[in-house]
Design a protein around this motif. Structure first.
Motif, mmCIF file in Angstrom:
data_model
loop_
_atom_site.group_PDB
_atom_site.id
_atom_site.type_symbol
_atom_site.label_atom_id
_atom_site.label_comp_id
_atom_site.label_asym_id
_atom_site.label_seq_id
_atom_site.Cartn_x
_atom_site.Cartn_y
_atom_site.Cartn_z
ATOM 1 N N ARG A 291 -5.376 6.624 5.415
ATOM 2 C CA ARG A 291 -4.990 7.105 4.080
ATOM 3 C C ARG A 291 -4.156 6.063 3.361
ATOM 4 O O ARG A 291 -3.487 6.362 2.380
ATOM 5 C CB ARG A 291 -4.194 8.406 4.201
ATOM 6 N N VAL B 120 -3.699 3.342 0.890
ATOM 7 C CA VAL B 120 -4.400 2.904 -0.315
ATOM 8 C C VAL B 120 -3.707 1.674 -0.891
ATOM 9 O O VAL B 120 -2.495 1.678 -1.124
ATOM 10 C CB VAL B 120 -4.428 4.024 -1.370
ATOM 11 N N SER B 121 -4.478 0.630 -1.103
ATOM 12 C CA SER B 121 -3.936 -0.584 -1.706
ATOM 13 C C SER B 121 -3.372 -0.304 -3.096
ATOM 14 O O SER B 121 -4.000 0.379 -3.914
ATOM 15 C CB SER B 121 -5.030 -1.654 -1.806
ATOM 16 N N GLU C 296 0.629 5.360 1.378
ATOM 17 C CA GLU C 296 -0.130 6.311 2.200
ATOM 18 C C GLU C 296 -0.128 7.678 1.530
ATOM 19 O O GLU C 296 0.922 8.217 1.185
ATOM 20 C CB GLU C 296 0.468 6.399 3.598
ATOM 21 N N TYR C 297 -1.319 8.240 1.349
ATOM 22 C CA TYR C 297 -1.475 9.500 0.633
ATOM 23 C C TYR C 297 -1.740 10.650 1.602
ATOM 24 O O TYR C 297 -2.099 10.450 2.758
ATOM 25 C CB TYR C 297 -2.611 9.394 -0.390
ATOM 26 N N TYR D 28 -10.850 4.265 -4.267
ATOM 27 C CA TYR D 28 -9.783 3.304 -4.061
ATOM 28 C C TYR D 28 -10.083 2.389 -2.875
ATOM 29 O O TYR D 28 -10.970 2.659 -2.066
ATOM 30 C CB TYR D 28 -8.443 4.014 -3.836
ATOM 31 N N THR D 29 -9.309 1.310 -2.755
ATOM 32 C CA THR D 29 -9.440 0.389 -1.627
ATOM 33 C C THR D 29 -8.536 0.859 -0.490
ATOM 34 O O THR D 29 -7.323 0.953 -0.650
ATOM 35 C CB THR D 29 -9.059 -1.036 -2.044
ATOM 36 N N ILE D 30 -9.146 1.151 0.659
ATOM 37 C CA ILE D 30 -8.430 1.686 1.809
ATOM 38 C C ILE D 30 -8.178 0.573 2.825
ATOM 39 O O ILE D 30 -9.057 -0.256 3.083
ATOM 40 C CB ILE D 30 -9.232 2.823 2.478
ATOM 41 N N TYR E 263 0.832 -1.196 0.000
ATOM 42 C CA TYR E 263 0.000 0.000 0.000
ATOM 43 C C TYR E 263 0.870 1.250 0.000
ATOM 44 O O TYR E 263 2.057 1.211 0.331
ATOM 45 C CB TYR E 263 -0.945 0.013 1.204
ATOM 46 N N SER F 267 -13.856 0.624 0.654
ATOM 47 C CA SER F 267 -13.840 1.991 0.143
ATOM 48 C C SER F 267 -13.801 2.970 1.303
ATOM 49 O O SER F 267 -14.209 2.649 2.425
ATOM 50 C CB SER F 267 -15.069 2.257 -0.725
ATOM 51 N N GLN F 268 -13.312 4.177 1.012
ATOM 52 C CA GLN F 268 -13.197 5.187 2.058
ATOM 53 C C GLN F 268 -14.580 5.585 2.585
ATOM 54 O O GLN F 268 -15.527 5.743 1.832
ATOM 55 C CB GLN F 268 -12.475 6.416 1.515
ATOM 56 N N LEU G 38 -9.696 9.908 -2.318
ATOM 57 C CA LEU G 38 -9.461 8.468 -2.269
ATOM 58 C C LEU G 38 -10.743 7.644 -2.324
ATOM 59 O O LEU G 38 -10.712 6.444 -2.095
ATOM 60 C CB LEU G 38 -8.693 8.109 -0.981
#
Length: 371
Positions: A187, A189-190, A153-154, A163-165, A151, A179-180, A160
């Motif tokens: 934060r 993200v896969s 981290e953003y 995306y998959t969290i 993953y 999902s978020q 996001l």
């Protein structure tokens, strides 16, 4: 990592980039002047020591096969192991499209089960990065994990929602994913890159197919999150997610910054691509080029600024190109002006034309168009 087999899963939505993926899979989309998206994940696998790579294709994969050929450029033209194209089953995929990644995995279980490797690395081709998987694989084994998900981290201001969290405990074990939503502040993200033991994957795919599940994330990962030891491994380097025209344009333009270019192409290993024997760029007397990436085979007679030109592009006298991406064998005639434009292959902009898009919404000219 010779004991790890790579699987590049191309069963992703191809309509996200509209005109750019009408006649090609996302994996074959040109990127960075002379590469295709699949070059990066394939080079990462090879640089990590993997010698057996299978590519689960969906449709429109002729361009991809033409680019990959025997896999020689990636040292995968081998008598044992090597590069394998794994097409979808003609039934039911041909009638209504594959129902999900699980179906493609299930239809190619014979290839997976017959491989001599004990572990598998599954990844897509839509994330551009230069990543050596050796540390992630060591983490996977040290933690005795069933599945390790890489993953990134953003920042807090990044969007996001699509995306998959991942929610991770202090030791890295994943406690939740999806999902978020308002209930999670994560934060992480896969990157849709998974390390897993081969026998476990085969068992999960068979069980998922028997229960009528077809989505790898929802039906294999999320439904088994309480049953399996899933860990998250952080990646802190440069990673460009190509899932929209806006992101494609933005991440190409990132390469005009020396620090981004150096990190992507040199930090963890070289990026390999199909070799084409073409002459160097030819700059004629009136040529001007500023902060521009220009591939071999181009002929420049006009002015090019803050742009990326792929192989064989011709820019005639008086033409002006700014903040644009021109793919292979485009031709910009005399006194034509283009700004914030993405031209697919073999586009011809005729004399005196002016095309302008916006930085947040670049104008896309489809392959072979004459303007």
């Amino acid at each position: 990592m010779q004991n790890v087999m790579g699987i590049i899963n191309l069963n992703l939505g191809q309509d996200l980039l509209k005109e750019l993926t009408m006649g090609r899979p996302l994996a074959a989309l040109p990127f960075g002047g002379r590469y295709r998206l699949i070059d990066f994940i394939l080079s990462n696998m090879v640089n990590s020591g993997m010698q057996n790579v299978g590519i689960l294709v969906q449709d429109k994969y002729r361009a991809l096969m033409d680019h990959l050929r025997s896999g020689k450029e990636w040292d995968l033209a081998r008598k044992r192991d090597g590069l394998f194209i794994l097409p979808p089953s003609p039934n039911p995929c041909s009638s209504g499209g594959c129902r999900g990644s699980v179906e493609n995995f299930y239809n190619n279980l014979d290839y997976i089960e017959s491989s001599r490797q004990e572990y598998m690395l599954i990844a897509g081709s839509h994330i551009v990065c230069n990543l050596n998987y050796r540390k992630a694989f060591k983490f996977h084994k040290d933690m005795n994990a069933d599945i390790t998900i890489l993953y990134k981290e953003y920042d807090a201001d990044d969007e996001l929602s699509q995306y998959t969290i991942l929610d991770c405990q202090p030791d890295g074990r994943i406690s939740d994913m999806g999902s978020q939503s308002s209930r999670t502040a994560s934060r992480k993200v896969s990157m849709e890159m998974y390390l897993i033991e081969k026998g476990l994957l085969v068992e999960l795919i068979k069980d998922c197919q028997a229960r009528g599940g077809w989505d790898f994330v929802k039906d294999v990962l999320i439904k088994n999150i309480d049953k399996l030891k899933m860990f998250g491994y952080p990646y802190k380097g440069y990673a460009a997610r190509i899932d929209s025209i806006k992101n494609y344009y933005r991440h190409n333009m990132d390469l005009l910054r020396p620090e981004k270019w150096e990190e992507l192409f040199f930090k963890s290993g070289l990026v390999y691509t199909k070799v084409k024997d073409e002459a160097p760029v030819k700059y004629k007397e009136n040529a001007r080029a500023f902060n521009t990436m220009i591939a071999n085979g181009c002929i420049i007679e006009g002015r090019v600024e803050n742009s990326i030109l792929f192989r064989g592009v011709k820019v005639h006298k008086g033409a002006y190109i700014k903040d644009s991406i021109l793919m292979q064998k485009c031709e910009i005639a005399e006194n034509a002006i283009i700004e914030n434009v993405i031209c697919d292959k073999n586009v011809c902009i005729t004399q005196g034309k002016w095309l302008k898009g916006e930085k947040n919404y670049p104008l896309v000219v489809a392959k072979g168009t004459i303007v």
